[in-house]
Write a protein that holds these residues in place. Structure first.
Motif, PDB file in Angstrom:
ATOM      1  N   LEU A  43      50.995  67.217 -55.958  1.00 37.48           N
ATOM      2  CA  LEU A  43      51.757  66.164 -55.627  1.00 37.48           C
ATOM      3  C   LEU A  43      52.331  66.155 -54.356  1.00 37.48           C
ATOM      4  CD1 LEU A  43      54.509  65.693 -56.326  1.00 37.48           C
ATOM      5  CD2 LEU A  43      55.837  67.757 -56.798  1.00 37.48           C
ATOM      6  N   VAL A  44      52.352  67.135 -53.963  1.00 43.59           N
ATOM      7  CA  VAL A  44      52.617  67.552 -52.402  1.00 43.59           C
ATOM      8  C   VAL A  44      52.188  66.171 -51.510  1.00 43.59           C
ATOM      9  CG1 VAL A  44      52.639  69.086 -50.411  1.00 43.59           C
ATOM     10  CG2 VAL A  44      53.167  70.705 -52.800  1.00 43.59           C
ATOM     11  N   ALA A  45      50.944  66.431 -51.168  1.00 40.91           N
ATOM     12  CA  ALA A  45      49.811  65.029 -50.829  1.00 40.91           C
ATOM     13  C   ALA A  45      50.759  63.818 -51.011  1.00 40.91           C
ATOM     14  CB  ALA A  45      48.561  65.145 -51.364  1.00 40.91           C
ATOM     15  N   ALA A  46      50.927  63.457 -52.422  1.00 41.64           N
ATOM     16  CA  ALA A  46      51.339  62.434 -52.539  1.00 41.64           C
ATOM     17  C   ALA A  46      53.100  61.687 -51.724  1.00 41.64           C
ATOM     18  CB  ALA A  46      51.428  61.917 -53.980  1.00 41.64           C
ATOM     19  N   LEU A  47      53.570  62.572 -52.205  1.00 33.43           N
ATOM     20  CA  LEU A  47      55.254  62.963 -51.453  1.00 33.43           C
ATOM     21  C   LEU A  47      54.626  62.831 -49.648  1.00 33.43           C
ATOM     22  CD1 LEU A  47      57.097  65.789 -53.245  1.00 33.43           C
ATOM     23  CD2 LEU A  47      57.123  63.221 -53.215  1.00 33.43           C
ATOM     24  N   LEU A  48      53.855  63.461 -48.771  1.00 33.29           N
ATOM     25  CA  LEU A  48      52.970  63.520 -47.616  1.00 33.29           C
ATOM     26  C   LEU A  48      52.913  61.936 -47.301  1.00 33.29           C
ATOM     27  CD1 LEU A  48      53.420  65.504 -45.186  1.00 33.29           C
ATOM     28  CD2 LEU A  48      51.268  66.207 -45.331  1.00 33.29           C
ATOM     29  N   GLY A  49      52.286  62.062 -48.479  1.00 30.62           N
ATOM     30  CA  GLY A  49      51.604  60.273 -47.778  1.00 30.62           C
ATOM     31  C   GLY A  49      51.738  59.079 -48.001  1.00 30.62           C
ATOM     32  N   ALA A  50      53.172  59.178 -48.544  1.00 35.59           N
ATOM     33  CA  ALA A  50      54.319  58.568 -48.168  1.00 35.59           C
ATOM     34  C   ALA A  50      55.110  57.702 -47.635  1.00 35.59           C
ATOM     35  CB  ALA A  50      55.227  58.565 -49.597  1.00 35.59           C
ATOM     36  N   ILE A  51      55.517  59.469 -47.012  1.00 31.90           N
ATOM     37  CA  ILE A  51      56.474  59.282 -45.730  1.00 31.90           C
ATOM     38  C   ILE A  51      55.359  58.903 -44.860  1.00 31.90           C
ATOM     39  CG2 ILE A  51      57.001  61.514 -43.966  1.00 31.90           C
ATOM     40  CD1 ILE A  51      57.974  62.754 -47.282  1.00 31.90           C
ATOM     41  N   ILE A  52      54.191  59.534 -44.469  1.00 35.45           N
ATOM     42  CA  ILE A  52      53.030  59.680 -43.215  1.00 35.45           C
ATOM     43  C   ILE A  52      53.124  57.555 -42.992  1.00 35.45           C
ATOM     44  CG2 ILE A  52      51.024  59.516 -42.246  1.00 35.45           C
ATOM     45  CD1 ILE A  52      51.128  62.524 -43.121  1.00 35.45           C
ATOM     46  N   THR A  53      52.769  57.071 -43.999  1.00 34.68           N
ATOM     47  CA  THR A  53      52.548  55.601 -44.265  1.00 34.68           C
ATOM     48  C   THR A  53      53.755  54.428 -43.894  1.00 34.68           C
ATOM     49  OG1 THR A  53      51.291  55.741 -46.428  1.00 34.68           O
ATOM     50  CG2 THR A  53      52.735  53.574 -45.787  1.00 34.68           C
ATOM     51  N   THR A  54      55.665  55.407 -43.968  1.00 33.53           N
ATOM     52  CA  THR A  54      56.250  54.640 -43.633  1.00 33.53           C
ATOM     53  C   THR A  54      56.217  54.668 -42.031  1.00 33.53           C
ATOM     54  OG1 THR A  54      57.541  55.449 -45.833  1.00 33.53           O
ATOM     55  CG2 THR A  54      58.482  55.154 -43.406  1.00 33.53           C
TER      56      THR A  54
END
Length: 215
Positions: A43-54
């Motif tokens: 869950l944390v990896a998915a949220l962090l990945g979404a933020i970094i991608t933006t």
């Protein structure tokens, strides 16, 4: 009076079933704990990945010349040539001379490494969770066969260091956070040093608080 063979066999079978029941409860406790760790990390990896991608997608646009600006530059060159007013209109540099700044390269490098690392952690979390889901399959068996199969599965779990690998995933995720924050600070320093200094202070305070509670 000696117990009959059937009674001894029955007692042995009962002892085996008790042992199987205890082992099942132990393995369920361990496996469920590892699965919860994988779920949290995923869950944390998915949220962090979404933020970094933006951030990374927007910043990656700075790695190549702006096509719209190139068209404007070409029109200015044509207009200046037709009107013979090159002395009054400053001619822009050609888009062929475009070069990236070290800040753009550094920020993109840090953010994309952070993104790839986050995606790797998410992938490994899913793989580990799938492996753990299949591991308790022996619990549907009974007797000594269940214990033998369970021992083989447990030895495989220890052989592949599954528990250590799952415990390592949050550390890799922390590295992604550090890389992202480092890239953010470099990016802010290029925009406004005062804002960057403020962010550094907040990061330092947050890091100190984490270190205080963890250590």
């Amino acid at each position: 009076m000696q117990p009959s063979k059937s009674t001894a066999a029955h007692n042995h079978s009962a002892d085996i079933e008790k042992l199987v029941h205890r082992v099942i409860n132990h393995d369920k406790f361990v496996i469920h704990g590892l699965q919860d760790d994988c779920d949290t990390t995923l869950l944390v990896a998915a949220l962090l990945g979404a933020i970094i991608t933006t951030f990374a997608i927007e910043q990656s646009k700075e790695l190549r010349p702006n096509d719209s600006q190139a068209v404007v530059d070409a029109l200015l060159v044509v207009i200046s040539g037709m009107s013979n007013i090159s002395s009054t209109i400053p001619l822009p540099k050609s888009s062929l001379e475009f070069s990236n700044s070290s800040v753009n390269r550094t920020v993109n490098l840090l953010w994309f490494i952070s993104l790839v690392n986050s995606l790797f952690v998410a992938l490994m979390s899913m793989v580990m969770k799938q492996w753990l889901r299949e591991n308790p399959g022996w619990s549907s068996l009974s007797g000594e066969l269940a214990l033998r199969v369970r021992q083989i599965r447990w030895e495989k779990l220890q052989e592949h260091n599954i528990q250590f690998k799952i415990a390592l995933l949050p550390t890799l995720l922390q590295i992604s956070v550090i890389l992202f924050i480092a890239g953010l600070i470099v990016y802010l320093f290029d925009l406004d040093r005062q804002v960057a200094h403020g962010v550094i202070v907040v990061v330092a305070l947050a890091g100190s608080a984490i270190a205080y509670f963890v250590v």
